[in-house]
Motif scaffolding. Structure first.
Motif, PDB file in Angstrom:
ATOM      1  N   VAL A 237       0.921  -1.286   0.197  1.00 18.35           N
ATOM      2  CA  VAL A 237       0.021  -0.143   0.099  1.00 18.35           C
ATOM      3  C   VAL A 237       0.862   1.273   0.237  1.00 18.35           C
ATOM      4  CG1 VAL A 237      -1.724   1.399   1.181  1.00 18.35           C
ATOM      5  CG2 VAL A 237      -1.977  -1.149   1.152  1.00 18.35           C
ATOM      6  N   ASP A 238       1.908   1.239   1.013  1.00 17.68           N
ATOM      7  CA  ASP A 238       2.758   2.534   0.984  1.00 17.68           C
ATOM      8  C   ASP A 238       3.685   2.716  -0.252  1.00 17.68           C
ATOM      9  OD1 ASP A 238       1.748   3.149   3.416  1.00 17.68           O
ATOM     10  OD2 ASP A 238       3.256   2.128   4.501  1.00 17.68           O
ATOM     11  N   LYS A 239       4.217   1.540  -0.917  1.00 19.28           N
ATOM     12  CA  LYS A 239       4.905   1.544  -2.148  1.00 19.28           C
ATOM     13  C   LYS A 239       4.234   2.228  -3.214  1.00 19.28           C
ATOM     14  CE  LYS A 239       8.484  -2.116  -1.869  1.00 19.28           C
ATOM     15  NZ  LYS A 239       9.092  -3.034  -2.545  1.00 19.28           N
ATOM     16  N   GLN A 240       2.918   2.285  -3.269  1.00 18.72           N
ATOM     17  CA  GLN A 240       2.293   2.803  -4.235  1.00 18.72           C
ATOM     18  C   GLN A 240       2.676   4.582  -4.571  1.00 18.72           C
ATOM     19  OE1 GLN A 240      -1.904   1.152  -4.837  1.00 18.72           O
ATOM     20  NE2 GLN A 240      -1.855   1.484  -2.657  1.00 18.72           N
ATOM     21  N   THR A 241       3.050   5.058  -3.460  1.00 16.87           N
ATOM     22  CA  THR A 241       3.541   6.620  -3.710  1.00 16.87           C
ATOM     23  C   THR A 241       4.812   6.838  -4.209  1.00 16.87           C
ATOM     24  OG1 THR A 241       4.478   6.250  -1.599  1.00 16.87           O
ATOM     25  CG2 THR A 241       2.342   7.069  -1.297  1.00 16.87           C
ATOM     26  N   SER A 242       5.656   5.412  -4.541  1.00 11.90           N
ATOM     27  CA  SER A 242       6.858   5.578  -5.162  1.00 11.90           C
ATOM     28  C   SER A 242       6.807   5.937  -6.507  1.00 11.90           C
ATOM     29  CB  SER A 242       7.781   4.463  -4.630  1.00 11.90           C
ATOM     30  OG  SER A 242       7.191   3.340  -5.283  1.00 11.90           O
ATOM     31  N   ILE A 243       5.604   5.726  -7.058  1.00  8.59           N
ATOM     32  CA  ILE A 243       5.479   5.701  -8.431  1.00  8.59           C
ATOM     33  C   ILE A 243       4.342   6.854  -8.837  1.00  8.59           C
ATOM     34  CG2 ILE A 243       6.431   3.581  -9.313  1.00  8.59           C
ATOM     35  CD1 ILE A 243       3.381   2.392  -9.435  1.00  8.59           C
ATOM     36  N   SER A 244       4.068   7.617  -7.898  1.00  6.95           N
ATOM     37  CA  SER A 244       2.964   8.632  -8.045  1.00  6.95           C
ATOM     38  C   SER A 244       3.494   9.629  -9.091  1.00  6.95           C
ATOM     39  CB  SER A 244       2.524   9.192  -6.832  1.00  6.95           C
ATOM     40  OG  SER A 244       3.717  10.180  -6.322  1.00  6.95           O
ATOM     41  N   TYR A 245       2.615  10.327  -9.815  1.00  6.96           N
ATOM     42  CA  TYR A 245       2.746  11.326 -10.675  1.00  6.96           C
ATOM     43  C   TYR A 245       3.395  12.448  -9.908  1.00  6.96           C
ATOM     44  CZ  TYR A 245       2.001  15.032 -14.101  1.00  6.96           C
ATOM     45  OH  TYR A 245       2.368  15.999 -14.997  1.00  6.96           O
ATOM     46  N   ASP A 246       2.952  13.087  -8.807  1.00 10.33           N
ATOM     47  CA  ASP A 246       3.548  14.188  -7.943  1.00 10.33           C
ATOM     48  C   ASP A 246       4.905  14.105  -7.526  1.00 10.33           C
ATOM     49  OD1 ASP A 246       0.996  15.368  -8.317  1.00 10.33           O
ATOM     50  OD2 ASP A 246       0.369  14.792  -6.176  1.00 10.33           O
ATOM     51  N   ARG A 247       5.172  12.780  -7.119  1.00 14.97           N
ATOM     52  CA  ARG A 247       6.750  12.685  -6.854  1.00 14.97           C
ATOM     53  C   ARG A 247       7.546  12.697  -8.273  1.00 14.97           C
ATOM     54  NH1 ARG A 247       9.336   7.663  -3.265  1.00 14.97           N
ATOM     55  NH2 ARG A 247       8.164   8.948  -1.800  1.00 14.97           N
ATOM     56  N   TRP A 248       7.286  12.259  -9.195  1.00 13.02           N
ATOM     57  CA  TRP A 248       7.985  11.905 -10.292  1.00 13.02           C
ATOM     58  C   TRP A 248       8.148  13.268 -11.175  1.00 13.02           C
ATOM     59  CZ3 TRP A 248      12.167   9.350 -10.816  1.00 13.02           C
ATOM     60  CH2 TRP A 248      12.240   8.211 -10.154  1.00 13.02           C
ATOM     61  N   ARG A 249       7.145  14.133 -11.189  1.00 13.56           N
ATOM     62  CA  ARG A 249       7.013  15.450 -11.778  1.00 13.56           C
ATOM     63  C   ARG A 249       7.961  16.555 -11.206  1.00 13.56           C
ATOM     64  NH1 ARG A 249       1.288  18.453 -11.539  1.00 13.56           N
ATOM     65  NH2 ARG A 249       1.064  18.645  -9.319  1.00 13.56           N
ATOM     66  N   SER A 250       8.352  16.184  -9.946  1.00 15.18           N
ATOM     67  CA  SER A 250       9.120  16.981  -8.945  1.00 15.18           C
ATOM     68  C   SER A 250      10.422  16.595  -9.308  1.00 15.18           C
ATOM     69  CB  SER A 250       8.916  16.945  -7.484  1.00 15.18           C
ATOM     70  OG  SER A 250       9.440  15.634  -7.147  1.00 15.18           O
ATOM     71  N   ARG A 251      10.622  15.613 -10.019  1.00 18.30           N
ATOM     72  CA  ARG A 251      12.220  15.096 -10.521  1.00 18.30           C
ATOM     73  C   ARG A 251      12.435  15.109 -11.922  1.00 18.30           C
ATOM     74  NH1 ARG A 251      12.154   9.270  -6.847  1.00 18.30           N
ATOM     75  NH2 ARG A 251      12.139  10.372  -4.889  1.00 18.30           N
ATOM     76  N   PHE A 252      11.432  14.883 -12.677  1.00 16.08           N
ATOM     77  CA  PHE A 252      11.623  14.916 -14.217  1.00 16.08           C
ATOM     78  C   PHE A 252      10.304  16.322 -14.708  1.00 16.08           C
ATOM     79  CE2 PHE A 252      12.496  10.359 -14.866  1.00 16.08           C
ATOM     80  CZ  PHE A 252      13.840  10.518 -14.334  1.00 16.08           C
TER      81      PHE A 252
END
Length: 319
Positions: A237-252
């Motif tokens: 359940v918690d691992k789902q956040t590791s591929i969230s759009y919000d997380r990755w648009r802050s990196r790419f």
């Protein structure tokens, strides 16, 4: 058959964890000498290790016993759902009363793939093969992602099961691999990524295990999917956040909203086929039920499994 001795130890799970207990019933069925396991066997095993649960002479003795039978009946109802949905590809037979499980005599590759998912769901039991099972699950989840992606999609392993050889798309330390990924999808790394030392490590995956994309041209905002794999009932359940759009648009920069897949080798279903805890799901969840459906309808998945080194391990464990 040489399953781990730990299977003989009763799990400490809550009785409400029906899918885990259903798995345990299947494991006990494989492990038993006669390859049969019934609800009576489960109750006896439970009371042997939890004698204080029901003390004879207690006023509530009958009520507690009935409650225990009710809980374990739900586990066998879950098993019946598995059998009905997979039909001949379920590796066990259920007696007409639905209270006893027996291992099929003739095993197919579909059955062995089911065993692989069952074993991969319990790395705590299969500790000696934990690394082997979890990495194989990542590899075979990549094959499943390739199966459900458009034919024009490029699908790669990005996570820890990849091999740093010439055939792998992503090699080197984490930063160089993420920079290569950004280049593949025509994105640009953000300053927050460029300045963050956490990516200057030789291992790790930054939270991405699998990637699928379609390079429509040489411009960004292309169709894209990230996948994450989890072999633990406790942390998916918690691992789902590791591929969230919000997380990755802050990196790419220059990312279109993308598909997010969570692959798990266990069931997340009720006995009617609906999801057990839908409020926990924030990704496209590919659980054992969906993996097996995809596997059974694929022309290549059986070869992906039989040609993988994990196939020999499953043969060693089950035959």
């Amino acid at each position: 058959m040489a399953l781990p001795q730990k299977i003989n130890n009763l799990p400490a799970w809550s009785l409400s964890k029906i899918n885990r207990w259903a798995d345990y019933i299947e494991l006990c069925c494989i492990n038993n000498t006669d390859h049969i396991f019934s609800i009576d066997d489960l109750v006896d095993h439970y009371l042997e290790e939890n004698g204080e649960y029901i003390e004879r002479g207690e006023n509530e003795h009958s009520e507690k016993y009935d409650a225990l039978i009710n809980d374990f009946t739900k586990c066998f109802e879950q098993i019946n759902f598995r059998s009905q949905s997979l039909k001949e590809n379920y590796p066990f037979d259920i007696d007409p009363d639905g209270n006893s499980l027996s291992l099929k005599i003739e095993l197919t590759e579909y059955h062995r793939f089911y065993f692989f998912l069952l074993f991969a769901s319990h790395p705590g039991i299969f500790k000696d093969r934990c690394y082997e099972l979890t990495h194989a699950f990542e590899d075979l989840s990549c094959a499943i992602l390739r199966e459900i992606s458009p034919k024009s999609a490029v699908v790669h392993i990005f996570g820890t099961s990849r091999h740093d050889d010439d055939k792998m798309e992503y090699k080197g330390n984490l930063r160089s691999r993420l920079q290569k990924l950004a280049s593949n999808i025509f994105a640009v790394t953000a300053k927050t990524f460029d300045d963050d030392p956490q990516f200057d490590v030789p291992a790790g995956d930054g939270g991405i295990d699998l990637v699928s994309f379609i390079a429509l041209d040489e411009a960004p905002f292309i169709p894209l999917a990230f996948g994450q794999c989890a072999c633990s009932y406790d942390d998916w359940v918690d691992k789902q956040t590791s591929i969230s759009y919000d997380r990755w648009r802050s990196r790419f920069s220059y990312l279109a909203p993308f598909l997010q897949y969570m692959f798990v080798p266990f069931y997340c279903r009720r006995a009617d086929g609906s999801f057990e805890h839908p409020a926990d799901i924030s990704t496209c969840l590919i659980d054992r039920h969906r993996i097996l459906k995809i596997f059974m309808n694929s022309e290549t998945s059986v070869d992906d499994f039989t040609q993988h080194s994990i196939h020999a391990a499953v043969l060693d464990l089950v035959g």
